[in-house]
Write a protein that holds these residues in place. Structure first.
Motif, PDB file in Angstrom:
ATOM      1  N   ASN A   1       0.850  -1.188   0.000  1.00  0.00           N
ATOM      2  CA  ASN A   1       0.000   0.000   0.000  1.00  0.00           C
ATOM      3  C   ASN A   1       0.887   1.240   0.000  1.00  0.00           C
ATOM      4  O   ASN A   1       2.092   1.157   0.238  1.00  0.00           O
ATOM      5  N   LYS A   2       0.300   2.398  -0.252  1.00  0.00           N
ATOM      6  CA  LYS A   2       1.080   3.617  -0.403  1.00  0.00           C
ATOM      7  C   LYS A   2       1.501   4.244   0.920  1.00  0.00           C
ATOM      8  O   LYS A   2       2.249   5.220   0.925  1.00  0.00           O
ATOM      9  N   TYR A   3       1.031   3.687   2.032  1.00  0.00           N
ATOM     10  CA  TYR A   3       1.340   4.260   3.339  1.00  0.00           C
ATOM     11  C   TYR A   3       2.534   3.586   4.005  1.00  0.00           C
ATOM     12  O   TYR A   3       3.483   4.262   4.424  1.00  0.00           O
ATOM     13  N   THR A   4       2.492   2.268   4.127  1.00  0.00           N
ATOM     14  CA  THR A   4       3.555   1.573   4.857  1.00  0.00           C
ATOM     15  C   THR A   4       4.634   0.968   3.954  1.00  0.00           C
ATOM     16  O   THR A   4       5.795   0.889   4.356  1.00  0.00           O
ATOM     17  N   THR A   5       4.271   0.576   2.744  1.00  0.00           N
ATOM     18  CA  THR A   5       5.239  -0.091   1.873  1.00  0.00           C
ATOM     19  C   THR A   5       6.474   0.764   1.587  1.00  0.00           C
ATOM     20  O   THR A   5       7.602   0.260   1.699  1.00  0.00           O
ATOM     21  N   PRO A   6       6.332   2.041   1.214  1.00  0.00           N
ATOM     22  CA  PRO A   6       7.542   2.833   0.965  1.00  0.00           C
ATOM     23  C   PRO A   6       8.428   2.973   2.201  1.00  0.00           C
ATOM     24  O   PRO A   6       9.659   3.049   2.090  1.00  0.00           O
ATOM     25  N   LYS A   7       7.821   2.981   3.381  1.00  0.00           N
ATOM     26  CA  LYS A   7       8.605   3.062   4.621  1.00  0.00           C
ATOM     27  C   LYS A   7       9.480   1.823   4.777  1.00  0.00           C
ATOM     28  O   LYS A   7      10.669   1.911   5.114  1.00  0.00           O
ATOM     29  N   TYR A   8       8.898   0.651   4.519  1.00  0.00           N
ATOM     30  CA  TYR A   8       9.650  -0.592   4.663  1.00  0.00           C
ATOM     31  C   TYR A   8      10.676  -0.739   3.541  1.00  0.00           C
ATOM     32  O   TYR A   8      11.764  -1.294   3.761  1.00  0.00           O
ATOM     33  N   LEU A   9      10.351  -0.239   2.366  1.00  0.00           N
ATOM     34  CA  LEU A   9      11.318  -0.269   1.268  1.00  0.00           C
ATOM     35  C   LEU A   9      12.530   0.605   1.587  1.00  0.00           C
ATOM     36  O   LEU A   9      13.671   0.240   1.266  1.00  0.00           O
TER      37      LEU A   9
END
Length: 220
Positions: free
Chosen positions: A163-171
Motif C-alpha cells: 500500500n502507499k502508506y507503509t510499503t515505501p517506509k519498509y522499502l
C-alpha cells in the motif's frame, strides 16, 4: 434382496463381535468422551483466561500510550504489566499482543535481543500490524548485525499487503540494510521502486537523493 438366512447369520456374527469386544469398545468410547470433554474444557478455559487477561492488560496499554514504559512493562503495584500478562496468561490472544508491546518497548530501550525474542513470538491476522511487527524484527536484527536477516524481514514487510502508506517506509529500511550489506545495486533498485511507485510518499524525496548518491558511487 439378500437371503434372510444370510442376514440372520451376519447379525449373529455382529452380536458375537460386540459380546467379545465389549470392554474394548467401551474403552474406546470412554476415551473419545474424555478427549472431546478435554478439548471443550480447554477451549472454554482459554476463552475465559483471554477475557480476564484482556481486562487486566487495559491499564498496561494505557501506560504504554502515555509513555510510562516501566509501568507498562512491570505494572504499578496494583495493575499488571505486559511481562506479567505474558507469564500469567500464556497461549491467550492477550499474551500474544503483549509480546508485540514488550518487543516495541525493548527496541526503544536498545535491548535488541530481548526485543527480537518477543517480536518473533507475536503473530497477527491483521496485515498492517503483522507487517509492522516483521519490520521491527528487521530493526532488531539490523542493530544486532544480522544484516541478511534484516533484509529478509524488510522484504517480507514491504511485500505484505502492499500500500502507499507503509510499503515505501519498509522499502526505505530495506534499501538501508542492502547498502549496509554492500548490495549497492539492490539498494539502487529499491530506491527506484519508491521513486517510480510511491512518488506521493514521505520517503520519495529521500529515495531520489540516496539513489543518486549510490549511482554516483557505483559509477566511480
Amino acid at each position: 434382496m439378500e437371503n434372510p438366512d444370510e442376514i440372520a447369520e451376519r447379525i449373529g456374527r455382529g452380536e458375537a463381535f460386540l459380546k467379545q469386544n465389549t470392554k474394548v469398545l467401551g474403552g474406546v468410547l470412554a476415551a473419545a468422551v474424555i478427549l472431546i470433554g478435554g478439548i471443550l474444557f480447554f477451549q472454554i478455559n482459554n476463552q475465559n483466561q483471554n477475557e480476564k487477561a484482556q481486562a487486566e492488560m487495559f491499564q498496561a496499554v494505557y501506560f504504554f500510550e502515555q509513555d510510562s514504559i516501566d509501568f507498562a512493562l512491570n505494572g504499578d503495584g496494583i495493575n499488571k504489566g505486559f511481562l506479567t500478562i505474558v507469564e500469567d496468561y500464556p497461549r491467550t490472544d492477550a499474551a500474544n499482543l503483549a509480546h508485540f508491546y514488550i518487543g516495541s518497548i525493548y527496541l526503544s530501550q536498545k535491548n535488541f535481543q530481548d526485543a527480537l525474542t518477543h517480536l518473533e513470538d507475536f503473530s497477527s491476522d491483521d496485515y498492517l500490524v503483522q507487517s509492522k511487527a516483521v519490520s521491527l524484527v528487521g530493526d532488531a536484527n539490523l542493530e544486532l548485525g544480522n544484516v541478511d536477516k534484516a533484509i529478509a524481514s524488510y522484504t517480507k514487510a514491504a511485500s505484505t499487503n502492499e500500500n502507499k502508506y507503509t510499503t515505501p517506509k519498509y522499502l526505505a529500511k530495506l534499501a538501508v540494510a542492502q547498502e549496509e550489506a554492500g548490495k549497492v545495486a539492490d539498494a539502487i533498485a529499491t530506491y527506484a521502486e519508491i521513486e517510480e511507485k510511491y512518488y506521493e510518499s514521505f520517503e520519495y524525496a529521500a529515495a531520489r537523493k540516496h539513489k543518486a548518491r549510490l549511482e554516483g558511487l557505483a559509477a566511480k
